[in-house]
Design an enzyme around this catalytic site. Structure first.
Site, mmCIF file in Angstrom:
data_model
loop_
_atom_site.group_PDB
_atom_site.id
_atom_site.type_symbol
_atom_site.label_atom_id
_atom_site.label_comp_id
_atom_site.label_asym_id
_atom_site.label_seq_id
_atom_site.Cartn_x
_atom_site.Cartn_y
_atom_site.Cartn_z
ATOM 1 N N GLY A 149 0.861 -1.151 0.027
ATOM 2 C CA GLY A 149 -0.081 -0.067 -0.081
ATOM 3 C C GLY A 149 0.917 1.431 -0.161
ATOM 4 N N CYS A 186 1.820 2.975 2.488
ATOM 5 C CA CYS A 186 2.787 2.933 3.621
ATOM 6 C C CYS A 186 4.212 2.229 3.154
ATOM 7 N N LYS A 219 11.067 7.493 5.514
ATOM 8 C CA LYS A 219 11.805 7.202 6.675
ATOM 9 C C LYS A 219 13.113 6.957 6.172
ATOM 10 N N GLY A 253 1.460 20.098 8.492
ATOM 11 C CA GLY A 253 1.147 18.771 9.193
ATOM 12 C C GLY A 253 2.288 17.822 9.236
ATOM 13 N N VAL A 308 -2.632 29.640 0.336
ATOM 14 C CA VAL A 308 -2.076 29.910 -1.132
ATOM 15 C C VAL A 308 -3.455 29.646 -1.839
ATOM 16 N N GLY A 363 -3.257 17.243 3.792
ATOM 17 C CA GLY A 363 -3.964 16.246 4.361
ATOM 18 C C GLY A 363 -4.265 15.100 3.263
ATOM 19 N N ALA A 400 -0.567 4.108 9.778
ATOM 20 C CA ALA A 400 -0.268 2.545 9.470
ATOM 21 C C ALA A 400 -0.664 1.632 10.698
ATOM 22 N N HIS A 401 -0.305 1.848 11.888
ATOM 23 C CA HIS A 401 -0.493 1.122 12.923
ATOM 24 C C HIS A 401 -1.931 0.922 13.280
ATOM 25 N N HIS A 428 20.262 3.298 33.552
ATOM 26 C CA HIS A 428 20.763 4.470 33.747
ATOM 27 C C HIS A 428 22.138 4.341 32.856
HETATM 28 P P1 FAD Z 1 -3.033 2.019 2.207
HETATM 29 O O1 FAD Z 1 -1.603 1.841 2.751
HETATM 30 O O2 FAD Z 1 -3.249 3.264 1.317
HETATM 31 O O3 FAD Z 1 -3.158 0.869 1.002
HETATM 32 C C1 FAD Z 1 -4.534 0.609 0.382
HETATM 33 C C2 FAD Z 1 -4.195 -0.152 -0.927
HETATM 34 O O4 FAD Z 1 -5.177 -0.321 -1.475
HETATM 35 C C3 FAD Z 1 -3.195 0.359 -1.854
HETATM 36 O O5 FAD Z 1 -2.153 -0.543 -2.173
HETATM 37 C C4 FAD Z 1 -4.078 0.695 -3.246
HETATM 38 O O6 FAD Z 1 -3.565 0.242 -4.312
HETATM 39 C C5 FAD Z 1 -5.200 -0.592 -2.839
HETATM 40 N N1 FAD Z 1 -6.250 -0.243 -3.585
HETATM 41 C C6 FAD Z 1 -7.089 0.864 -3.689
HETATM 42 N N2 FAD Z 1 -8.309 0.759 -4.383
HETATM 43 C C7 FAD Z 1 -8.121 -0.528 -4.837
HETATM 44 C C8 FAD Z 1 -9.089 -1.316 -5.603
HETATM 45 N N3 FAD Z 1 -10.246 -0.863 -5.969
HETATM 46 N N4 FAD Z 1 -8.656 -2.535 -5.792
HETATM 47 C C9 FAD Z 1 -7.332 -3.181 -5.338
HETATM 48 N N5 FAD Z 1 -6.781 -2.484 -4.567
HETATM 49 C C10 FAD Z 1 -6.861 -1.231 -4.495
HETATM 50 N N6 FAD Z 1 1.596 6.392 8.895
HETATM 51 C C11 FAD Z 1 2.334 5.943 9.932
HETATM 52 O O7 FAD Z 1 1.764 5.473 10.839
HETATM 53 N N7 FAD Z 1 3.735 6.205 10.135
HETATM 54 C C12 FAD Z 1 4.261 7.057 9.048
HETATM 55 O O8 FAD Z 1 5.487 7.140 9.476
HETATM 56 C C13 FAD Z 1 3.590 7.366 7.811
HETATM 57 N N8 FAD Z 1 4.317 8.046 7.123
HETATM 58 C C14 FAD Z 1 3.688 8.429 5.951
HETATM 59 C C15 FAD Z 1 4.320 9.163 5.041
HETATM 60 C C16 FAD Z 1 3.832 9.594 3.663
HETATM 61 C C17 FAD Z 1 4.414 10.315 2.838
HETATM 62 C C18 FAD Z 1 2.356 9.305 3.636
HETATM 63 C C19 FAD Z 1 1.683 9.627 2.285
HETATM 64 C C20 FAD Z 1 1.834 8.534 4.486
HETATM 65 C C21 FAD Z 1 2.308 8.096 5.643
HETATM 66 N N9 FAD Z 1 1.590 7.528 6.829
HETATM 67 C C22 FAD Z 1 2.277 7.073 7.835
HETATM 68 C C23 FAD Z 1 -0.066 7.103 6.683
HETATM 69 C C24 FAD Z 1 0.040 5.722 6.137
HETATM 70 O O9 FAD Z 1 0.647 5.418 4.841
HETATM 71 C C25 FAD Z 1 -1.480 5.274 6.056
HETATM 72 O O10 FAD Z 1 -2.046 5.506 7.155
HETATM 73 C C26 FAD Z 1 -1.445 3.742 5.821
HETATM 74 O O11 FAD Z 1 -0.843 3.483 4.393
HETATM 75 C C27 FAD Z 1 -3.043 3.323 5.680
HETATM 76 O O12 FAD Z 1 -3.100 1.859 5.565
HETATM 77 P P2 FAD Z 1 -4.353 1.377 4.786
HETATM 78 O O13 FAD Z 1 -4.098 0.019 4.677
HETATM 79 O O14 FAD Z 1 -5.669 1.660 5.300
HETATM 80 O O15 FAD Z 1 -4.116 2.077 3.205
HETATM 81 P P1 NAI Z 2 -2.086 16.743 8.092
HETATM 82 O O1 NAI Z 2 -3.649 16.705 8.534
HETATM 83 O O2 NAI Z 2 -1.141 16.048 9.186
HETATM 84 O O3 NAI Z 2 -1.638 18.313 7.866
HETATM 85 C C1 NAI Z 2 -2.375 19.101 6.930
HETATM 86 C C2 NAI Z 2 -1.893 20.483 7.245
HETATM 87 O O4 NAI Z 2 -2.424 21.427 6.278
HETATM 88 C C3 NAI Z 2 -2.668 21.105 8.472
HETATM 89 O O5 NAI Z 2 -1.706 21.657 9.412
HETATM 90 C C4 NAI Z 2 -3.674 22.060 7.926
HETATM 91 O O6 NAI Z 2 -4.018 22.818 8.749
HETATM 92 C C5 NAI Z 2 -3.004 22.597 6.682
HETATM 93 N N1 NAI Z 2 -3.960 22.990 5.634
HETATM 94 C C6 NAI Z 2 -4.971 22.302 5.149
HETATM 95 N N2 NAI Z 2 -5.411 23.272 4.030
HETATM 96 C C7 NAI Z 2 -4.505 24.171 3.974
HETATM 97 C C8 NAI Z 2 -4.507 24.974 2.941
HETATM 98 N N3 NAI Z 2 -5.463 25.300 2.142
HETATM 99 N N4 NAI Z 2 -3.310 25.726 3.185
HETATM 100 C C9 NAI Z 2 -2.687 25.723 3.997
HETATM 101 N N5 NAI Z 2 -2.548 24.684 4.895
HETATM 102 C C10 NAI Z 2 -3.785 23.757 4.896
HETATM 103 O O7 NAI Z 2 -1.927 16.153 6.651
HETATM 104 P P2 NAI Z 2 -0.587 15.635 5.909
HETATM 105 O O8 NAI Z 2 0.622 16.201 6.496
HETATM 106 O O9 NAI Z 2 -0.866 15.927 4.489
HETATM 107 O O10 NAI Z 2 -0.600 14.098 6.170
HETATM 108 C C11 NAI Z 2 -1.545 13.127 5.582
HETATM 109 C C12 NAI Z 2 -1.955 12.170 6.834
HETATM 110 O O11 NAI Z 2 -0.597 11.089 6.565
HETATM 111 C C13 NAI Z 2 -1.850 12.423 8.384
HETATM 112 O O12 NAI Z 2 -3.151 12.234 8.598
HETATM 113 C C14 NAI Z 2 -0.935 11.540 9.085
HETATM 114 O O13 NAI Z 2 -1.418 10.884 9.924
HETATM 115 C C15 NAI Z 2 -0.462 10.790 7.781
HETATM 116 N N6 NAI Z 2 0.884 10.767 8.139
HETATM 117 C C16 NAI Z 2 1.573 10.194 9.112
HETATM 118 C C17 NAI Z 2 3.051 10.206 9.378
HETATM 119 C C18 NAI Z 2 3.485 9.885 10.304
HETATM 120 O O14 NAI Z 2 2.729 9.222 11.341
HETATM 121 N N7 NAI Z 2 4.985 9.846 10.921
HETATM 122 C C19 NAI Z 2 3.984 10.848 8.125
HETATM 123 C C20 NAI Z 2 3.234 11.315 7.187
HETATM 124 C C21 NAI Z 2 1.861 11.271 7.107
#
Ligand code: FAD
Ligand code: NAI
Length: 465
Positions: A39, A41, A50, A182, A237, A272, A320-321, A444
């Protein structure tokens, strides 16, 4: 073909659900439209980000952190293609690992786009257009999420990018403009900032990291500013125009007022993510959506019997978790066991330097809910190990119920915060008190001693401050 369970989507929610279901004896299949499992993640999210965060942190350390330890290495040189190869190798190892685990657990996999023809029938459309119908007793939708678009701004994944494009840049941008302070904006801003980009963040609200502890966010903003980040808070923006040099970005105060134009080589839109349900045919079979998310009950059941949903596509934090734990719980429920997720204890980590980690309630949430609480706080400046590692930025804050001393939340900013938070998560799962934490012997010298000292601080009896 007939299955007990077909999971649509192989992200952390879907693949973990499929494995747990197979462990419990259910005949299980998984459908994934990407060519690799794991997916968002594993392919374009947690894992590649990471890998780049770690590599860029090492680059920063080599350039600015080693000399004070008596290590002279000269100015480090960036080899971006090799750094990107490290990222890709990491992704490949992880997605192949998932393929292995699915096979090992005898989960059948179908590569193609899944849609729900009716309850009990999943249609898989493959890349060549051919289709296959799978019969199943139960369906779990785990299709995840996608980057939210900014109205009026066109993403080309070259100059105006989402996180996906920001993980693939082939050169360090001179100026990176991030929309949204965010998690994604600050993590990926950190990556490119460390590698040499000038990073400017435009955030709609008047603070960074909304939802996280106020004090943590304020200190973090100060630290990021020292690292070179520029912030335009309370700003939006309204336009992005491309020219040969890059982009001209129009920024206005959120509350309205005079606009200014900022120039950027790359614009990262990180405002977001939104649930992904395209092409699933949910409306046709009668599955109810609310603001794009699939509506579920406490047992992950959608409004149609036999169709369940988990992960980013349903309510709750997009982590993810959280998706993984829901995957386990729903598999257990379908297999007739008592699956459960404790939403009160889901840690959140921002993998910047320093890291930020949080679990449970923030002070702001406790105040809003009129809960009387006590606070214990301990700074890393007073921790011996932190001094030894020159990592004294940050603090630990423990929040406990004023009447019962039960720990209600913990917020950490500091090196390794993402690992430190878990002792508090375990404590909270057991309904533990700050005294339980304070009376637990901590080795410690460790950064964890700051967690113990913060717990001692709840009763105003920290030793080292
Ligand atoms: P996803 O991981 O989005 O998986 C969904 C899968 O479904 C995809 O592979 C997609 O191709 C497939 N799919 C969709 N529609 C269909 C269909 N119709 N048929 C077949 N397959 C389909 N979360 C953390 O906890 N820690 C982090 O460090 C973190 N870092 C992130 C960094 C970035 C840049 C981004 C974008 C997200 C990050 N997240 C992080 C968020 C995390 O990736 C998601 O919360 C997590 O992947 C959600 O898992 P999921 O299984 O719900 O969906
Ligand atoms: P986010 O929800 O964390 O942050 C989005 C930010 O954009 C907020 O501060 C919001 O106020 C701002 N915003 C919204 N509309 C705006 C606009 N028009 N102009 C300026 N600012 C605006 O979303 P983000 O960073 O895109 O991440 C998406 C999701 O992915 C999060 O929900 C997060 O949980 C997950 N994620 C988790 C990570 C982790 O666990 N380390 C790493 C990366 C993503």
């Amino acid at each position: 073909m007939s299955y007990d369970l077909v999971v649509i989507g192989s992200g952390p929610g879907g693949y973990v659900c499929a494995i747990r279901a197979a462990q419990l004896g259910l005949k299980t299949a998984i459908v994934e439209k990407r060519s690799t499992f794991g997916g968002t993640c594993l392919n374009i999210g947690c894992i590649p980000s990471k890998a780049l965060l770690h590599a860029s942190e090492m680059f920063e350390e080599a350039g600015h952190g080693l000399e004070a330890l008596g290590i002279k290495v000269g100015a480090p040189k960036l080899d971006l293609p090799t750094m990107m190869k490290h990222k890709q190798d990491t992704v490949d190892a992880n997605v192949q690992g998932v393929a292995f685990l699915l096979k090992k657990n005898k989960v059948d996999s179908f590569i193609g786009t899944g849609s729900i023809a009716a309850a009990g029938k999943v249609l898989v459309t493959k890349a060549d257009g051919s289709t296959e119908t799978i019969d199943t007793k139960n369906i779990v939708v785990a299709t995840g999420s996608d980057s939210a678009p900014l109205p009026g701004v066109t993403i080309d994944e070259k100059t105006v990018v989402t996180s996906t494009g920001a993980l693939e840049l082939n050169k360090v941008p001179g100026k990176l403009l991030v929309i949204g302070a965010g998690v994604i904006g600050l993590e990926l801003g950190s990556v490119w900032g460390r590698l040499g980009a000038e990073v400017t963040v435009v955030e709609y609200l008047d603070r960074i990291l909304p939802g996280m502890d106020d004090e943590v966010a304020k200190q973090f903003q100060r630290i990021l500013s020292k690292q070179g980040f520029k912030f335009h808070l309370g700003s939006k923006v309204t336009k992005v125009e491309l020219d040969k040099a890059g982009a001209k970005v129009t920024v206005e105060p959120s509350a309205g007022g005079g606009a200014q134009t900022l120039e950027a080589d790359i614009v990262l839109v990180a405002i977001g993510r939104r649930p992904y349900t395209e092409g699933l045919g949910l409306e046709t079979v009668g599955v109810t959506l609310e603001r794009g998310r699939i509506v579920i009950d406490d047992h992950f059941k959608s409004t149609v019997p036999g169709i369940y949903a988990i992960g980013d596509v349903v309510r709750g934090p997009m982590l993810a978790h959280k998706a993984e734990d829901e995957g386990v719980a729903v598999a257990e429920i379908i297999a007739g066991h008592a699956g459960h997720v404790n939403y009160g204890v889901i840690p959140g980590v921002v993998y910047t330097q320093p890291e930020i980690a949080t679990v449970g309630k923030t002070e702001e949430e406790l105040k809003a809910a009129n809960v009387a609480y006590t606070v214990g706080k301990f700074p890393f400046t007073a921790n011996g190990r932190a001094r030894a590692m020159r990592s004294t930025d940050g603090f630990v804050k423990v929040l406990a119920d004023a009447a019962t001393d039960r720990v209600l939340g913990c917020h950490i900013i500091g090196k390794g915060a993402g690992d430190l938070i878990h002792e508090v998560a375990v404590l909270m799962e057991f309904g533990g008190s700050s005294e339980d934490l304070a009376r637990t012997c901590h080795a410690h010298p460790t950064m964890s001693e700051a967690v113990k000292e913060a717990a001692l601080g709840v009763e105003k009896r920290s030793i080292h401050i």
